[in-house]
Design a protein around this motif. Sequence first.
Motif, short mmCIF file in Angstrom:
data_model
loop_
_atom_site.label_atom_id
_atom_site.label_comp_id
_atom_site.label_asym_id
_atom_site.label_seq_id
_atom_site.Cartn_x
_atom_site.Cartn_y
_atom_site.Cartn_z
N ARG A 94 -4.83 25.12 6.40
CA ARG A 94 -5.56 24.96 7.66
C ARG A 94 -5.09 23.76 8.46
N TYR A 95 -4.30 22.84 7.83
CA TYR A 95 -3.87 21.61 8.53
C TYR A 95 -2.43 21.33 8.18
N TRP A 96 -1.66 20.93 9.18
CA TRP A 96 -0.26 20.53 9.02
C TRP A 96 -0.04 19.31 9.91
N GLY A 97 0.20 18.16 9.30
CA GLY A 97 0.37 16.93 10.06
C GLY A 97 1.43 16.04 9.44
N THR A 98 1.67 14.92 10.07
CA THR A 98 2.69 13.97 9.62
C THR A 98 2.03 12.63 9.30
N THR A 99 2.66 11.90 8.41
CA THR A 99 2.21 10.57 8.03
C THR A 99 3.42 9.79 7.53
N HIS A 100 3.19 8.58 7.05
CA HIS A 100 4.26 7.74 6.50
C HIS A 100 3.81 7.22 5.13
N VAL A 101 4.71 7.28 4.17
CA VAL A 101 4.48 6.76 2.83
C VAL A 101 5.61 5.77 2.53
N ASP A 102 5.25 4.50 2.33
CA ASP A 102 6.23 3.43 2.10
C ASP A 102 7.27 3.38 3.22
N GLY A 103 6.81 3.62 4.45
CA GLY A 103 7.71 3.56 5.59
C GLY A 103 8.54 4.79 5.83
N GLN A 104 8.41 5.82 4.98
CA GLN A 104 9.19 7.04 5.12
C GLN A 104 8.30 8.17 5.65
N PRO A 105 8.84 9.03 6.54
CA PRO A 105 8.02 10.12 7.09
C PRO A 105 7.70 11.18 6.05
N ARG A 106 6.48 11.66 6.09
CA ARG A 106 6.04 12.71 5.18
C ARG A 106 5.20 13.72 5.94
N THR A 107 5.12 14.94 5.42
CA THR A 107 4.31 16.00 5.99
C THR A 107 3.12 16.26 5.07
N VAL A 108 1.93 16.31 5.64
CA VAL A 108 0.70 16.52 4.88
C VAL A 108 0.18 17.93 5.18
N VAL A 109 -0.10 18.66 4.11
CA VAL A 109 -0.62 20.03 4.22
C VAL A 109 -1.94 20.08 3.47
N ILE A 110 -2.99 20.59 4.14
CA ILE A 110 -4.33 20.67 3.53
C ILE A 110 -4.82 22.11 3.64
N PHE A 111 -5.37 22.61 2.55
CA PHE A 111 -5.89 23.98 2.52
C PHE A 111 -7.39 23.97 2.85
N PRO A 112 -7.92 25.07 3.34
CA PRO A 112 -9.34 25.10 3.75
C PRO A 112 -10.27 24.93 2.56
N GLU A 113 -11.33 24.17 2.80
CA GLU A 113 -12.29 23.90 1.72
C GLU A 113 -13.05 25.14 1.30
N TYR A 114 -13.39 26.01 2.27
CA TYR A 114 -14.16 27.20 1.92
C TYR A 114 -13.35 28.15 1.05
N GLY A 115 -12.02 28.15 1.21
CA GLY A 115 -11.19 29.00 0.37
C GLY A 115 -11.00 28.44 -1.03
N CYS A 116 -10.84 27.13 -1.13
CA CYS A 116 -10.63 26.51 -2.44
C CYS A 116 -11.92 26.43 -3.25
N ARG A 117 -13.04 26.25 -2.59
CA ARG A 117 -14.30 26.10 -3.31
C ARG A 117 -14.67 27.37 -4.07
N ASN A 118 -14.40 28.54 -3.48
CA ASN A 118 -14.75 29.81 -4.11
C ASN A 118 -13.62 30.43 -4.91
N CYS A 119 -12.50 29.70 -5.05
CA CYS A 119 -11.35 30.25 -5.79
C CYS A 119 -11.63 30.19 -7.29
N ARG A 120 -11.32 31.28 -7.99
CA ARG A 120 -11.58 31.35 -9.42
C ARG A 120 -10.60 30.52 -10.24
#
Length: 266
Positions: A94-120
Amino acid sequence: MATTSAAVDDSTQVQPTHDDPDRRGLTPGEHLVDGGYTSALIVLAARAQGIDLIGPLPPASDRRTREAKGFALTDFAIDWDAKSATCPRGEKSRYWGTTHVDGQPRTVVIFPEYGCRNCRVRPACTSGFTRRLTLHPREEHELLQRQRAEQNTDAWKQRYAKRAGVEGTICQAVRATGIRPSRYRGHAKTGLAHVFSDQPPPHGRTPHRAPRRHHPPHPLRRPRPRSQTQQEDTHTPSLNRATESRSAGRQAQLPHGRARRWGGVR
């Protein structure tokens, strides 16, 4: 030959090592290194100079990969053009964004909470309410995935086996010249000693064992005077013997039963 401070990371010396022969037109086509000199960024920089940097890349740092349990980063499908990721169960991020880790660019991907909460199978994926991925830039990510899979093959291991000869040569030179501890103070003198130790011996072969050396004490390191406590400790053995003798005499004067109880026998 490069001499640096002990606080300098080894991986920072790969680029200067490649730049020096490149300026003289002696760029190697292949460079075998150990795991301390590899990263996706370093491998790509070496390839830009026409050098194939061969060395084991570190594994992914996520907990599932370290424990070899559940769904690791390699189990997710990454669509860089659509900027989305798909989990092994088919749920899209549900989310695709950018950030920095130790000065290096990184891409952050987050999955929806409603989908993960009900996942078996959520316990095999994450311990939280949602799964979160941190990705390198696309070119680095694809290189990491490809080379990590390649370094587990027999062909890559056979190619990298030549590194064992390099390590043996380094070990033999270090033991023969004894340069692990520096004998000099200052960067300049230590670097000059490293250059001299790198030269081959006149007879063309490095001895297997370094000769025993007895170095005189440093003129600035004067022996510390003995304290009063250390001087008194020299008489400790005689005092202990006298105390043991008096204890043995007292036990000999006690009744037999009491002496046996003191000895631990009831």
